[in-house]
Design an enzyme around this catalytic site. Structure first.
Site, PDB file in Angstrom:
ATOM      1  N   LYS A 152       0.847  -1.192   0.000  1.00 31.96           N
ATOM      2  CA  LYS A 152       0.000   0.000   0.000  1.00 31.96           C
ATOM      3  C   LYS A 152       0.879   1.237   0.000  1.00 31.96           C
ATOM      4  O   LYS A 152       1.763   1.383   0.847  1.00 31.96           O
ATOM      5  CB  LYS A 152      -0.927   0.039   1.208  1.00 31.96           C
ATOM      6  CG  LYS A 152      -1.829   1.294   1.238  1.00 31.96           C
ATOM      7  CD  LYS A 152      -2.734   1.302   2.439  1.00 31.96           C
ATOM      8  CE  LYS A 152      -2.083   1.853   3.687  1.00 31.96           C
ATOM      9  NZ  LYS A 152      -2.065   3.340   3.736  1.00 31.96           N
ATOM     10  N   ARG A 164       2.394  -1.169  10.540  1.00 32.15           N
ATOM     11  CA  ARG A 164       3.382  -1.083  11.605  1.00 32.15           C
ATOM     12  C   ARG A 164       3.757  -2.416  12.253  1.00 32.15           C
ATOM     13  O   ARG A 164       4.919  -2.596  12.632  1.00 32.15           O
ATOM     14  CB  ARG A 164       2.906  -0.067  12.646  1.00 32.15           C
ATOM     15  CG  ARG A 164       3.102   1.367  12.178  1.00 32.15           C
ATOM     16  CD  ARG A 164       2.323   2.369  13.017  1.00 32.15           C
ATOM     17  NE  ARG A 164       0.907   2.348  12.693  1.00 32.15           N
ATOM     18  CZ  ARG A 164       0.017   3.212  13.189  1.00 32.15           C
ATOM     19  NH1 ARG A 164       0.422   4.133  14.054  1.00 32.15           N
ATOM     20  NH2 ARG A 164      -1.248   3.153  12.834  1.00 32.15           N
ATOM     21  N   ASP A 193     -13.614  15.116  -3.586  1.00 35.41           N
ATOM     22  CA  ASP A 193     -13.748  16.466  -4.124  1.00 35.41           C
ATOM     23  C   ASP A 193     -15.001  16.463  -4.988  1.00 35.41           C
ATOM     24  O   ASP A 193     -15.767  15.494  -4.983  1.00 35.41           O
ATOM     25  CB  ASP A 193     -12.497  16.842  -4.936  1.00 35.41           C
ATOM     26  CG  ASP A 193     -12.243  18.356  -4.963  1.00 35.41           C
ATOM     27  OD1 ASP A 193     -13.233  19.109  -5.109  1.00 35.41           O
ATOM     28  OD2 ASP A 193     -11.083  18.772  -4.842  1.00 35.41           O
ATOM     29  N   ASP A 247      -3.657   4.436  -1.891  1.00 35.39           N
ATOM     30  CA  ASP A 247      -4.690   4.849  -0.936  1.00 35.39           C
ATOM     31  C   ASP A 247      -4.637   6.356  -0.716  1.00 35.39           C
ATOM     32  O   ASP A 247      -4.011   6.832   0.233  1.00 35.39           O
ATOM     33  CB  ASP A 247      -4.479   4.096   0.382  1.00 35.39           C
ATOM     34  CG  ASP A 247      -5.567   4.387   1.404  1.00 35.39           C
ATOM     35  OD1 ASP A 247      -6.675   4.803   0.997  1.00 35.39           O
ATOM     36  OD2 ASP A 247      -5.310   4.192   2.609  1.00 35.39           O
ATOM     37  N   THR A 256     -10.783   3.664  10.358  1.00 33.55           N
ATOM     38  CA  THR A 256     -10.622   2.732  11.476  1.00 33.55           C
ATOM     39  C   THR A 256     -10.111   3.406  12.742  1.00 33.55           C
ATOM     40  O   THR A 256     -10.160   2.816  13.816  1.00 33.55           O
ATOM     41  CB  THR A 256      -9.666   1.592  11.098  1.00 33.55           C
ATOM     42  OG1 THR A 256      -8.473   2.133  10.539  1.00 33.55           O
ATOM     43  CG2 THR A 256     -10.312   0.663  10.085  1.00 33.55           C
ATOM     44  N   LYS A 265      -7.707   8.224  -0.987  1.00 35.20           N
ATOM     45  CA  LYS A 265      -9.041   8.606  -0.504  1.00 35.20           C
ATOM     46  C   LYS A 265      -9.543   9.855  -1.234  1.00 35.20           C
ATOM     47  O   LYS A 265      -9.838  10.882  -0.615  1.00 35.20           O
ATOM     48  CB  LYS A 265      -9.028   8.814   1.012  1.00 35.20           C
ATOM     49  CG  LYS A 265      -8.586   7.601   1.802  1.00 35.20           C
ATOM     50  CD  LYS A 265      -8.578   7.882   3.302  1.00 35.20           C
ATOM     51  CE  LYS A 265      -8.145   6.660   4.092  1.00 35.20           C
ATOM     52  NZ  LYS A 265      -6.716   6.315   3.884  1.00 35.20           N
TER      53      LYS A 265
END
Length: 247
Positions: free
Chosen positions: A41, A223, A73, A68, A132, A70
């Site tokens: 990603k 992570r 607009d 990613d 999340t 997002k």
């Protein structure tokens, strides 16, 4: 009960490693995991630092790329942005469902047109529902009175009507989303944490096996892998959790 999902059965094709760092870090991590991981990603921190070159670099290492950003607009702007991103050869990209049905439809049109013009396969486009990191209290603070579970259901219904390939939601909403969207939908779940992971800024989380059993098609893990002193071992441990041995 385990949900039926028609995506690839191999856990390697369902595990997406989030490279949320600098270009140098991301390339180091990607090289370490090359040949084992199949998806990475690229988020906004990395993409805004490097631009499209990072997509080409990840592709050269053999990865499928989840971009990613997002997109959110007016439909005209999102269609143009998605057209450009589709031309890069990415395999999966995100729009924000809060932009509404016309905006999501524009994203689909742009992504498909951009990919076709560049000779690439059309990327999958999934709509982000509720981040999340957000709790019900956080939603209330921005005047969303519905709890996260219901808000995700409503946004998933809207995304389906717009023709997107699926959604992004937390593992907590994966099961009802699978029931709502059916076996072909992509249900991408961040907030996936092995039971041995330390706490961080994610709010609605689950283990990898819990997320897949609930109906997720793809898991995003960052992570717990990239923050490990032995990233390849951390990736291998995740595969073992999912019943796949070795790297």
């Amino acid at each position: 009960m385990k949900q039926q999902v028609k995506q690839a059965n191999d856990a390697r094709d369902r595990l997406i490693v989030a490279l949320d760092g600098s270009r140098e870090q991301a390339l180091c991590w990607a090289r370490e995991l090359a040949g084992s991981a199949r998806w990475v990603k690229v988020g906004m921190t990395l993409f805004y630092q490097t631009g499209p070159a990072i997509i080409e670099e990840m592709k050269a290492l053999g990865y499928q790329v989840f971009l990613d950003l997002k997109l959110h607009d007016i439909p005209h702007q999102v269609e143009g942005a998605a057209r450009t991103l589709g031309s890069l050869g990415v395999d999966l990209l995100t729009v924000h469902s809060f932009g509404g049905r016309p905006m999501m439809e524009a994203a689909m049109q742009g992504a498909h047109a951009g990919a076709a013009a560049a000779g690439h396969a059309a990327p999958k486009v999934v709509a982000v529902t509720v981040l999340t990191s957000m709790s019900d209290t956080d939603l209330h603070d921005i005047s969303v009175v519905l709890p996260a579970a219901i808000q995700v259901e409503r946004l998933a219904t809207l995304a389906r009507a717009a023709g997107t390939d699926g959604i992004v939601c937390s593992p907590h909403e994966a099961a009802p989303s699978r029931t709502l969207l059916g076996p072909d939908a992509w249900i991408v779940t961040p907030g996936v944490r092995p039971g041995r992971s330390a706490a961080d800024d994610q709010s609605r989380i689950a283990t990898p096996t819990q997320a897949l059993a609930a109906g997720a098609s793809h898991l995003v893990v960052g992570r717990p892998i990239t923050g490990s002193p032995d990233r390849l071992q951390a990736f291998s441990d995740l595969l073992s959790d999912l019943g796949v041995e070795g790297v």
